[in-house]
Design a protein around this motif. Structure first.
Motif, mmCIF file in Angstrom:
data_model
loop_
_atom_site.group_PDB
_atom_site.id
_atom_site.type_symbol
_atom_site.label_atom_id
_atom_site.label_comp_id
_atom_site.label_asym_id
_atom_site.label_seq_id
_atom_site.Cartn_x
_atom_site.Cartn_y
_atom_site.Cartn_z
ATOM 1 N N GLU A 125 0.834 -1.196 0.000
ATOM 2 C CA GLU A 125 0.000 0.000 0.000
ATOM 3 C C GLU A 125 0.876 1.255 0.000
ATOM 4 O O GLU A 125 0.582 2.234 -0.716
ATOM 5 N N GLU A 150 -5.106 -12.534 1.735
ATOM 6 C CA GLU A 150 -6.389 -11.846 1.676
ATOM 7 C C GLU A 150 -6.651 -11.032 2.940
ATOM 8 O O GLU A 150 -7.165 -9.908 2.870
ATOM 9 N N TYR A 151 -6.293 -11.569 4.098
ATOM 10 C CA TYR A 151 -6.503 -10.826 5.335
ATOM 11 C C TYR A 151 -5.551 -9.644 5.451
ATOM 12 O O TYR A 151 -5.873 -8.632 6.069
ATOM 13 N N ARG A 154 -7.078 -7.159 2.353
ATOM 14 C CA ARG A 154 -8.494 -6.806 2.252
ATOM 15 C C ARG A 154 -8.695 -5.328 2.548
ATOM 16 O O ARG A 154 -8.157 -4.780 3.519
ATOM 17 N N GLY A 155 -9.423 -4.674 1.653
ATOM 18 C CA GLY A 155 -9.715 -3.269 1.845
ATOM 19 C C GLY A 155 -8.572 -2.313 1.564
ATOM 20 O O GLY A 155 -8.740 -1.097 1.699
ATOM 21 N N LYS A 156 -7.416 -2.828 1.164
ATOM 22 C CA LYS A 156 -6.282 -1.953 0.882
ATOM 23 C C LYS A 156 -6.560 -1.129 -0.371
ATOM 24 O O LYS A 156 -7.040 -1.655 -1.382
ATOM 25 N N HIS A 157 -6.218 0.135 -0.313
ATOM 26 C CA HIS A 157 -6.477 1.043 -1.423
ATOM 27 C C HIS A 157 -5.585 0.696 -2.614
ATOM 28 O O HIS A 157 -4.377 0.522 -2.472
ATOM 29 N N THR A 182 -15.932 -10.918 2.197
ATOM 30 C CA THR A 182 -16.863 -10.224 1.305
ATOM 31 C C THR A 182 -16.305 -8.906 0.775
ATOM 32 O O THR A 182 -17.010 -8.163 0.105
ATOM 33 N N ASP A 183 -15.042 -8.613 1.055
ATOM 34 C CA ASP A 183 -14.442 -7.364 0.592
ATOM 35 C C ASP A 183 -14.453 -7.314 -0.933
ATOM 36 O O ASP A 183 -14.132 -8.295 -1.607
ATOM 37 N N GLU A 184 -14.748 -6.146 -1.471
ATOM 38 C CA GLU A 184 -14.892 -6.007 -2.920
ATOM 39 C C GLU A 184 -13.595 -6.271 -3.671
ATOM 40 O O GLU A 184 -13.626 -6.627 -4.854
ATOM 41 N N ASN A 185 -12.450 -6.098 -3.018
ATOM 42 C CA ASN A 185 -11.179 -6.286 -3.728
ATOM 43 C C ASN A 185 -10.642 -7.713 -3.638
ATOM 44 O O ASN A 185 -9.558 -7.997 -4.132
#
Length: 483
Positions: A125, A150-151, A154-157, A182-185
Motif C-alpha cells: 500500500e 487476503e486478510y 483486504r480493503g487496501k487502497h 466479502t471485501d470487494e477487492n
C-alpha cells in the motif's frame, strides 16, 4: 541494494520495484546482488529489540530504498501486538532439552504466512501510494498463503486480489477463512486441479507480458522477495532467544564474536514451496549461527528426494492429497533461487540447466550433492500420515501441547536430526484448530474453537469455480481488476 534475475535477463532494480513485479521480466526469480553480512556486534546490539524493531533492522538491509522512518512505521503497523497473540509476536515454547517450537501462528489467520503477509500488505500500500498506481495480485495457494494474503490486503487502497486454490484440496477451515470474505477487492477462484496446476496458471498468466502490463499484475506467493526477506526476521528473533537460553544454561555472559558463533542452533522447517526455508538459508548466509537447516516434507517428498540424491524430479499430476495439505506441492518455485546459488550465481549456466529441467523433466545435480550439507547446511526427511498422527499424539501426551499436522511433520523429521549440544528449533506452521480431523484421529478430541471461529465456519462462502484454463482466469481478471 539492487536485485537481479536468476536467469540473467533483468537490469538491476531496487526493492520497491521488484516488490511490485513479483516474477522477473525474463521469467526468473529476483535475488539480491549480494547477501548482506551481519556482524557479531550487530547481532548483540539487536538482542533487546522488540519484534517490529528487529524487523526494521533486518528488512532494512534489503529494502534500502525505503526511508528508515517509513520502514519503521510499516513494521510497527504489520507487527502490532493487537494483530498477534502477545507482545512477543513470535513466542518460543521449549518442549525439552532438545526441541523448541517457534510460534509463528499467532497472527490473524493462525498460520505462519501472516508473518510475511502482514508486512507485505503494509509495504504494498505504501509503495503504490508513492507511485500513484494500482496493483492486481494474482496468487496460488495450497491452504494458508491465500487466507494470509487476503486478510493482509483486504480493503487496501489500489489493490485487487485474485487467489487461485485447488478445488477440494484444502481443509474446511482453510476454505472458510478465504471464501467467507466479502471485501470487494478479494476474488477467490477454485480451480479444477491441484496446487501445482494453480501455480502453473499463475506463471503462465504472469509470463504474458502484455496482459500483465495492461492489468498491473503482481504476486504475493513466496516468489515475491518481500515475503522472503520478511521471513528472515524470525530466524534472527528465534536465534537471539535460543542463544540467551544457551548462555544462561552455561552461566556465561560472554558476548564476544567467538562466543556468539559457538551458540549454533539448527532449524527444522516444514516445506512445500521452499520459500520459508530459503529465508533461513539467507539468514545463515548473513552470518546467523545456524548449523543445520532441516527440510521436512510429507508424502509429496520431491524436495527430500532432491536433497538426498541431488536429482530434482517434479511430479506434476502425481501430487498426492495428504493430511498436511499446505505441503501438497511437487514443484517448488523457490528452489530456483537455491539452485542459482549452487551454480555460483552464474545466471547463464543456471538458465541452461533450468531449461534442461523443462525439457527433460528432471535436474541432475548429484555431482553437487555433497555441498548441500557441507557447504549450505541442508538436511531433509519425509513424514507420513502415520508419523503425523503419532507425533501429534506423543507431543500432546508428553508436553500437553497440540500441534497441527504440518508442524507434526517438522517434529517427526527433527527428531531424526538431533545432535548433542545443538538446540533444534522447529518452525510452527499453523494452529491445530485449522485441521480438526487429524487431531481427533490422534488424541480423540478436536481443539475447542472460539465462538468467532465457529461463526466463520458457518458463514456464507463466496467463490468462483473454474476449469484448469488460463483463459478462464484471464477473463475474470479482465472483468474485475482494479484499474
Amino acid at each position: 541494494m539492487k536485485y537481479l534475475s536468476t536467469r540473467g535477463g533483468m537490469a538491476p532494480a531496487p526493492f520497491s520495484e521488484i516488490l511490485l513485479e513479483g516474477l522477473a521480466p525474463d521469467g526468473g526469480l529476483v535475488v539480491p546482488e549480494q547477501v548482506p553480512v551481519v556482524t557479531a556486534a550487530q547481532l548483540e546490539s539487536w538482542r533487546g529489540l522488540g519484534y517490529a524493531e528487529l524487523a526494521t533492522e533486518v528488512i532494512g538491509l534489503y529494502a534500502t530504498d525505503i526511508p528508515r522512518d517509513a520502514l519503521a512505521r510499516l513494521c510497527r503497523a504489520a507487527y502490532d501486538p493487537a494483530r498477534f497473540g502477545s507482545a512477543d509476536i513470535v513466542p518460543l515454547r521449549r518442549l525439552d532439552d532438545e526441541l523448541t517450537l517457534v510460534g509463528l501462528s499467532e497472527g490473524p489467520t493462525l498460520a505462519f504466512k501472516d508473518m510475511a503477509m502482514q508486512f507485505l500488505g503494509q509495504v504494498l500500500e505504501y509503495a503504490l501510494a508513492e507511485r500513484g498506481t494500482t496493483l492486481n495480485i494474482l496468487g496460488a495457494t495450497s491452504g494458508d498463503t491465500g487466507s494470509a494474503a487476503e486478510y493482509a490486503l483486504r480493503g487496501k487502497h489500489g489493490v485487487g486480489v485474485f487467489m487461485l486454490s485447488p478445488q477440494g484440496r484444502m481443509s474446511r477451515f482453510q476454505r472458510a477463512q478465504m471464501y467467507s470474505l466479502t471485501d470487494e477487492n478479494i476474488h477467490n477462484i477454485a480451480v479444477d486441479g491441484d496446487f501445482d496446476a494453480c501455480q502453473h496458471l499463475v506463471k503462465e498468466i504472469t509470463g504474458d507480458a502484455e496482459f500483465k502490463r495492461r492489468h498491473h499484475i503482481g504476486a504475493v506467493n513466496s516468489i515475491n522477495f518481500a515475503r522472503i526477506c520478511a521471513q528472515i526476521v524470525y530466524y534472527f528473533w528465534a536465534w537471539l532467544r535460543a542463544s540467551d537460553a544457551l548462555a544462561a544454561s552455561e552461566g556465561s555472559t560472554d558476548a564476544s564474536p567467538a562466543a556468539l558463533a559457538a551458540r549454533e542452533v539448527s532449524f527444522t522447517v516444514p516445506s512445500g514451496n521452499f520459500g520459508n526455508i530459503f529465508s533461513g538459508f539467507l539468514a545463515k548466509r548473513m552470518g546467523l549461527p545456524i548449523r543445520r537447516l532441516v527440510l521436512a516434507t510429507n508424502e509429496n517428498n520431491v524436495l527430500d528426494e532432491f536433497f538426498s540424491t541431488g536429482v530434482y524430479r517434479p511430479r506434476g499430476e502425481q501430487t498426492l492429497a495428504t493430511s498436511s495439505p499446505s505441503m501438497d506441492i511437487s514443484k517448488a518455485s523457490n528452489l530456483e533461487r537455491f539452485v542459482f546459488e549452487v551454480f555460483g550465481r552464474d545466471a547463464e549456466a543456471f538458465a541452461e540447466a533450468w531449461r534442461g529441467l523443462d525439457r527433460d523433466g528432471e535436474l541432475d545435480l548429484s555431482a553437487e550433492r555433497g555441498r548441500f550439507a557441507d557447504e549450505f547446511g541442508f538436511a531433509s526427511g519425509t513424514s507420513t500420515h502415520a508419523d503425523r498422527v503419532a507425533t501429534i499424539r506423543e507431543t500432546h501426551e508428553r508436553y500437553g501441547v497440540v500441534v497441527d499436522p504440518h508442524t507434526a511433520d517438522g517434529l517427526a523429521v527433527a527428531r531424526r536430526h538431533l545432535e548433542p549440544g545443538v538446540p533444534m528449533l522447529v518452525l510452527e506452521t499453523a494452529k491445530p484448530d485449522k485441521f480438526p480431523e487429524i487431531v481427533v484421529e490422534a488424541i480423540g478430541a478436536a481443539p475447542e474453537l472460539p465462538a468467532e471461529l465457529q461463526r466463520l465456519l458457518e458463514a456464507p462462502q463466496h467463490v468462483t469455480e473454474t476449469p484448469n484454463d488460463a483463459e478462464a482466469i484471464r477473463s475474470i481478471i479482465a472483468r474485475d481488476a482494479v484499474a
